[in-house]
Write a protein that holds these residues in place. Structure first.
Motif, short mmCIF file in Angstrom:
data_model
loop_
_atom_site.label_atom_id
_atom_site.label_comp_id
_atom_site.label_asym_id
_atom_site.label_seq_id
_atom_site.Cartn_x
_atom_site.Cartn_y
_atom_site.Cartn_z
N GLU A 164 0.91 -1.12 0.15
CA GLU A 164 0.03 -0.07 -0.18
C GLU A 164 1.40 1.13 -0.13
O GLU A 164 1.67 1.35 0.39
N ARG A 165 0.65 1.75 -0.88
CA ARG A 165 1.82 3.67 -1.36
C ARG A 165 3.09 2.74 -1.40
O ARG A 165 3.69 2.95 0.20
N VAL A 166 3.47 2.89 -2.57
CA VAL A 166 4.71 2.84 -2.89
C VAL A 166 5.47 4.39 -2.39
O VAL A 166 5.03 5.31 -2.83
N PRO A 167 6.35 3.63 -1.35
CA PRO A 167 7.47 4.79 -0.72
C PRO A 167 7.69 5.71 -1.42
O PRO A 167 8.12 5.28 -3.53
N ALA A 168 7.58 7.41 -1.92
CA ALA A 168 7.82 8.31 -2.70
C ALA A 168 9.65 7.84 -3.26
O ALA A 168 9.95 8.51 -4.88
N GLU A 169 10.43 7.36 -1.83
CA GLU A 169 12.08 7.09 -2.89
C GLU A 169 11.86 6.36 -3.85
O GLU A 169 12.75 5.55 -4.93
N PHE A 170 11.36 5.69 -3.99
CA PHE A 170 11.33 3.82 -5.27
C PHE A 170 9.89 4.18 -6.30
O PHE A 170 10.10 3.77 -7.19
N ILE A 171 9.49 5.45 -5.91
CA ILE A 171 8.26 5.20 -7.14
C ILE A 171 9.06 5.69 -8.40
O ILE A 171 8.07 4.82 -9.54
N SER A 172 10.21 6.03 -8.98
CA SER A 172 10.82 6.23 -10.23
C SER A 172 11.64 4.52 -10.92
O SER A 172 11.12 4.60 -11.97
N GLN A 173 11.42 3.86 -9.83
CA GLN A 173 11.76 2.27 -10.15
C GLN A 173 10.79 1.73 -10.42
O GLN A 173 10.75 0.77 -10.70
N ALA A 174 9.75 1.57 -9.57
CA ALA A 174 8.16 1.21 -10.06
C ALA A 174 7.41 1.58 -10.88
O ALA A 174 6.80 0.86 -11.85
N LEU A 175 7.48 3.03 -11.48
CA LEU A 175 6.83 3.53 -11.84
C LEU A 175 7.23 4.57 -13.10
O LEU A 175 6.76 5.79 -12.70
N PRO A 176 8.55 4.03 -13.79
CA PRO A 176 8.91 5.52 -14.43
C PRO A 176 8.60 6.39 -15.74
O PRO A 176 7.84 5.24 -16.54
N ASN A 177 8.42 7.71 -15.49
CA ASN A 177 7.59 8.18 -16.78
C ASN A 177 5.84 7.64 -16.64
O ASN A 177 5.15 8.28 -17.43
N GLY A 178 5.56 7.47 -15.25
CA GLY A 178 3.81 6.76 -15.16
C GLY A 178 3.98 6.07 -15.61
O GLY A 178 2.64 5.49 -15.20
N GLN A 179 4.50 4.41 -16.14
CA GLN A 179 4.41 3.69 -16.60
C GLN A 179 4.95 2.06 -15.82
O GLN A 179 6.00 2.68 -15.30
N LEU A 180 4.25 1.39 -15.35
CA LEU A 180 4.98 0.55 -14.73
C LEU A 180 6.11 -0.24 -15.56
O LEU A 180 6.81 -0.09 -16.31
N ALA A 181 7.17 -0.03 -14.31
CA ALA A 181 8.22 -0.76 -14.93
C ALA A 181 8.09 -2.17 -15.61
O ALA A 181 8.18 -2.87 -15.15
N PRO A 182 9.22 -2.10 -16.82
CA PRO A 182 9.22 -3.32 -17.60
C PRO A 182 9.49 -4.35 -16.47
O PRO A 182 8.64 -5.65 -17.26
N GLY A 183 10.52 -4.49 -16.12
CA GLY A 183 10.74 -5.59 -15.02
C GLY A 183 10.18 -6.22 -13.97
O GLY A 183 9.06 -6.84 -14.06
#
Length: 611
Positions: free
Chosen positions: A313-332
């Protein structure tokens, strides 16, 4: 910010970022071994406080109680916009034309979970249980944070019963009948209020986390232990609790037959797919829920990535770029079948000022000027960029998205960042540096040091650093008093603080709940700032009696302006919430105003077993 606002517009309809995997339907062979237990594992980012509905306000404890207890009504978990429907009630309430008399029929044959307090007998839910449960909010012994909401309802005789206990200093008289709460028969509850309350259904009759029925026998069987011994009629029972560490709940073995059903909008593809997948399934579908408390963001994120947790619940802000780069779910993550959902939350973060504090509190011009100068010195855009990684929008008022009265186009001074104006205000009202040490003093020349309560985790530390730099830039010195979140909440409730930072989530679509934070009689409960302004109280009380419409919206707008002028709270942001779940957690959909959702999701152990 313009780009972010455009992105948020597309998210307002609560769209998911990936297609929801519904998973294959697997038939079990007749000679197959018993299926593996379906277990949901995830983590809270803040510790719980306990599990007695009458004593709670924090969202974490209320997430637990929402699955143990049951209110009369519930939100349809798939309907957008939201819709209410019966839960333990047999039908929607019968309401008098003046909204002063509400009559509710209960479904017969609903039973509390088994407990020794019942002497080995099945205990049916009856109307008198709601009479007792509502009275508990008025019992001074519990110092209920939700008493203000109950008082707002104006239930005939309830406030007088409370005042009698306070005056006599005797135990609250639960056996004393009152006109406003009556069990007309075993399964019929009647509520009568002093003035028309068009929003009573949302305010008191919905929300299992707070307004679910408790059994008097249980409360009396475990004196002083109601926070640790919850027994309700809901789909789960508490099996294990290690305070601030671990909570385990299991399917209530005596839960009644209840089946998955909902009414998503015709054009809601995701909702319709969920309904088609689960309609008719008996609830709950899970066998067990295991919750840990992981306050730091990195271990919470890693525990999800490693598959130790089924849901984050709530991806931590410091990891949002890993989880959703450019607003899209990371390919991995997408290749692993992980799903994400993102919404603008019905919530707000805020700085709370203690209006009774001799330094930052008060209603005189110089006290208002100090709070407004602090507000003008706070750089919310910097907070959004550096701490929240772009996952928020500035708040303009206490009213939050998805609730009545929230207007994206509304603009107030609440969000202004203007250090020059902050300095000018401070100079004008005598907050100047008289001794040349770089720090301003109070108008009478005495030292001025602000103190903010805070928490010992990384996100709070980052926010504290920004605030300290912001205030130093205008010559204000601030120190920090660190404690765990539940301890800070207790201090703030008791008025033993100067400044605190907190977030608040709406539990109903009516904006009045957020505005209760400024209502004088709610002091010690939802009104953390202890703000008391007769003009605001009269406005708030008028708002209570009106149905939704232009007149009520005008009052909400006026309330926003008062909040911005006196600034008992400096609202910061409405957060952009991104939840992620493993592919084997099926059916998850982010709730808006309710905490109960475990019964609507399933876990496929065969998917979890796949490499």
């Amino acid at each position: 910010m313009k780009i972010l606002r455009r992105q948020l517009c597309t998210l307002a309809a609560l769209g998911t970022l990936t297609a929801l995997s519904l998973g294959p339907i697997r038939a079990l062979a007749a000679d197959a071994p018993p299926p593996a237990a379906k277990v949901l594992r995830y983590a809270f980012q803040v510790a719980e406080t306990g599990f007695d509905p009458a004593q709670l306000s924090d969202i974490y404890s209320r997430t637990i109680t929402a699955h143990i207890f049951e209110a009369l009504y519930q939100y349809d978990h798939l309907a957008r916009p939201v819709r209410l429907k019966p839960l333990t009630a047999a039908a929607m309430p019968e309401v008098s034309e003046d909204f002063r008399t509400w009559t509710i029929k209960l479904k017969p044959g609903i039973f509390f979970a088994d407990d020794p307090a019942f002497g080995g007998k099945k205990r049916e839910l009856v109307a008198e249980d709601y009479v007792y449960s509502f009275k508990r909010f008025a019992d001074p012994a519990f110092k209920s944070p939700a008493w203000a909401t109950m008082e707002d309802a104006g239930i005939l005789g309830l406030k007088a019963l409370r005042e009698q206990a306070l005056k006599s200093k005797q135990a609250f008289d639960y056996d004393s009948p009152i006109e406003g709460l009556r069990a007309l028969d075993r399964h019929t509850l009647q509520i009568r209020v002093q003035q028309g309350r068009p929003h009573l259904l949302q305010a008191l009759l919905t929300g299992s986390d707070l307004y679910g029925a408790v059994a008097r026998e249980v409360i009396e069987a475990y004196p002083g232990k109601s926070m640790e011994h919850p027994v309700g009629t809901g789909p789960f029972v508490l099996k294990e609790w290690r305070r601030s560490s671990r909570m385990v709940l299991e399917r209530n073995p005596s839960y009644r037959e209840r089946f998955y059903d909902a009414e998503p909008a015709a054009d809601d593809a995701e909702g319709q797919a969920l309904l088609a997948r689960f309609k008719g399934r008996r609830l709950p579908m899970l066998d067990r829920v295991e919750i840990s408390v992981i306050e730091e963001a990195q271990p919470r994120w890693l525990s999800f990535l490693n598959g130790e947790k089924d849901y984050l619940e709530r991806v931590p802000a410091e990891f949002i770029s890993q989880a959703l780069p450019n607003g899209q779910l990371a390919p991995g993550l997408a290749r692993r079948g992980i799903q994400a959902q993102r919404i603008v939350g019905p919530e707000s973060t805020m700085t709370v000022f203690n209006m009774e504090d001799p330094v930052v509190g008060g209603y005189t011009a110089e006290k208002v000027a100090l709070r407004r100068a602090i507000g003008l010195a706070i750089d919310v855009d910097r907070e959004i960029r550096l701490v929240r990684r772009g996952q928020a929008i500035p708040a303009q008022s206490p009213v939050v998205p998805h609730t009545t009265g929230y207007a994206p186009q509304f603009k107030s001074s609440m969000s202004d960042f203007d250090p020059a104006r902050a300095k000018a205000l401070l100079e004008l009202y005598g907050y100047v540096d008289r001794d040349g040490d770089g720090w301003r003093e109070l108008p009478d020349g005495s030292p001025l040091t602000l103190t903010r309560h805070t928490q010992p985790e990384s996100a709070s530390r980052q926010l504290d650093e920004i605030l300290q730099k912001n205030l130093k830039a205008v010559g204000l010195r601030i120190e920090f008093k660190t404690a765990k979140w539940p301890e800070n909440l207790k201090s703030v409730r008791g008025g033993k603080f100067q400044i605190w930072g907190v977030a608040s989530s709406a539990d109903k679509p009516d904006a009045q709940a957020a505005l209760q934070r400024l209502y004088g009689p709610a002091t010690g409960g939802q009104n953390l700032s202890r703000f008391k302004l007769p003009a605001f109280d009269r406005l708030y009380e008028r708002m209570q009696t009106l149905p939704d419409g232009p007149e009520r919206l005008a009052l909400i707008e006026e309330a926003k302006r008062i909040a911005a002028v006196y600034l008992p709270y400096r609202n910061h942001v409405h957060r952009l919430i991104t939840d992620v779940n493993q592919p084997w957690l099926i059916g998850y959909r982010r709730a808006l105003f309710w905490q109960d959702w475990w019964q609507y999701v399933d876990v496929d152990p065969t998917l979890k077993a796949q490499p």
